[in-house]
Design a protein around this motif. Structure first.
Motif, PDB file in Angstrom:
ATOM      1  N   UNK A  17      32.550 -34.854 -37.184  1.00 13.69           N
ATOM      2  CA  UNK A  17      33.739 -34.405 -36.456  1.00 13.69           C
ATOM      3  C   UNK A  17      34.296 -33.173 -37.173  1.00 13.69           C
ATOM      4  N   UNK A  18      34.543 -32.068 -36.472  1.00 12.26           N
ATOM      5  CA  UNK A  18      35.069 -30.865 -37.113  1.00 12.26           C
ATOM      6  C   UNK A  18      36.576 -30.935 -37.302  1.00 12.26           C
ATOM      7  N   UNK A  19      37.108 -30.016 -38.094  1.00  6.06           N
ATOM      8  CA  UNK A  19      38.555 -29.912 -38.281  1.00  6.06           C
ATOM      9  C   UNK A  19      39.239 -29.630 -36.943  1.00  6.06           C
ATOM     10  N   UNK A  57      40.637 -33.943 -33.853  1.00  8.21           N
ATOM     11  CA  UNK A  57      41.605 -35.025 -33.668  1.00  8.21           C
ATOM     12  C   UNK A  57      42.948 -34.554 -34.217  1.00  8.21           C
ATOM     13  N   UNK A  58      44.032 -35.040 -33.657  1.00  4.54           N
ATOM     14  CA  UNK A  58      45.345 -34.592 -34.104  1.00  4.54           C
ATOM     15  C   UNK A  58      45.655 -35.138 -35.504  1.00  4.54           C
ATOM     16  N   UNK A  64      31.544 -30.769 -26.828  1.00  4.32           N
ATOM     17  CA  UNK A  64      32.841 -30.274 -27.313  1.00  4.32           C
ATOM     18  C   UNK A  64      32.876 -30.050 -28.817  1.00  4.32           C
ATOM     19  N   UNK A  65      31.789 -29.530 -29.370  1.00  4.06           N
ATOM     20  CA  UNK A  65      31.778 -29.196 -30.785  1.00  4.06           C
ATOM     21  C   UNK A  65      31.296 -30.296 -31.699  1.00  4.06           C
ATOM     22  N   UNK A  66      31.009 -31.472 -31.168  1.00  9.23           N
ATOM     23  CA  UNK A  66      30.502 -32.559 -31.994  1.00  9.23           C
ATOM     24  C   UNK A  66      28.976 -32.507 -32.022  1.00  9.23           C
ATOM     25  N   UNK A  67      28.399 -33.243 -32.950  1.00 17.25           N
ATOM     26  CA  UNK A  67      26.953 -33.260 -33.082  1.00 17.25           C
ATOM     27  C   UNK A  67      26.477 -34.679 -33.340  1.00 17.25           C
ATOM     28  N   UNK A 101      40.643 -31.683 -27.963  1.00 16.77           N
ATOM     29  CA  UNK A 101      39.787 -30.842 -27.124  1.00 16.77           C
ATOM     30  C   UNK A 101      40.073 -31.113 -25.650  1.00 16.77           C
ATOM     31  N   UNK A 102      40.012 -30.078 -24.798  1.00 14.72           N
ATOM     32  CA  UNK A 102      40.292 -30.246 -23.367  1.00 14.72           C
ATOM     33  C   UNK A 102      39.104 -30.857 -22.619  1.00 14.72           C
TER      34      UNK A 102
END
Length: 229
Positions: A3-5, A8-9, A62-65, A168-169
């Motif tokens: 999970x990138x920076x 998540x809030x 959405x940027x996850x891997x 993320x939207x």
């Protein structure tokens, strides 16, 4: 599943950080009962193997891997507490030196991959092992099932966190579909790798496989009974 920076809030990231810190603290105490002079070097080898396996990343959404987790493999080889520590160290090194997963998301990644992955993999392994014949040849298949289940469960856990505090939207349903579908496939690959590695180590040095200790203890008791008779 790194999970990138900012994915998540802040409240969710802080909460997972607390969970991760508590989990690692418990693992540090529990690992004392799992490690000895013979198995301690195995923990280092396991961490190295997990590090190498996690370097193969697959984009999900959405940027996850997605990638191999290694939690179930580590749990079966060196024990669930030590597995949490091994995977946590790998994640820390990746975050600090390879920008793989965010620093602020480190608690989230440790919670998902080190804690959920290892604990679920171990519990499933023990459950399968309890219904299979008590033979060394059954350790690897049970480990493979643990690996197969642990990966999509970790993906579902991530989706739950995203539903709570995702920034993320992207709709939660879309994230769930992407994460679970990809990680079911990854879980199959992880099951194959886990089964092969555990099977190979068990065939050569079953005494070094933590998940085989119960089977070895049973065999020792049987041998003693025969000798006594």
């Amino acid at each position: 599943m790194h999970v990138p920076d900012g994915f998540l809030d802040a409240p969710t990231s802080i909460a997972t950080g607390v969970v991760a810190a508590a989990g690692v603290a418990v693992a540090l105490r529990g690992a004392r009962r799992e490690l000895d002079d013979r198995t301690a070097p195995m923990a280092g080898l396991v961490a190295t193997f997990v590090f190498a396996g996690q370097m193969m990343n697959f984009p999900v959404a959405a940027g996850t891997s997605g990638h191999l987790l290694g939690g179930a493999l580590a749990a079966v080889l060196v024990g669930p507490y030590t597995a949490v520590l091994c995977v946590s160290v790998v994640l820390l090194v990746q975050a600090l030196f390879m920008a793989d997963g965010g620093i602020t998301a480190l608690g989230t990644n440790v919670t998902l991959m080190a804690i959920v992955g290892s604990v679920v993999g171990w519990l499933v392994f023990r459950g399968v092992q309890s219904i299979l014949p008590k033979r060394l040849s059954m350790v690897a298949p049970a480990a493979a099932v643990g690996a197969l289940v642990s990966v999509p469960v970790a993906a579902v856990a991530f989706t739950a966190l995203f539903a709570i505090g995702g920034t993320a939207p992207v709709e939660t349903k879309t994230v769930l579909t992407a994460m679970v579908s990809w990680h079911v496939l990854i879980g199959i690959g992880e099951a194959v790798v886990t089964g092969l590695v555990v099977g190979a180590v068990t065939a050569v040095r079953p005494d070094l496989v933590y998940g085989a200790r119960r089977v070895l203890a049973t065999r020792t008791l049987e041998i003693r009974k025969v000798g006594a008779a």
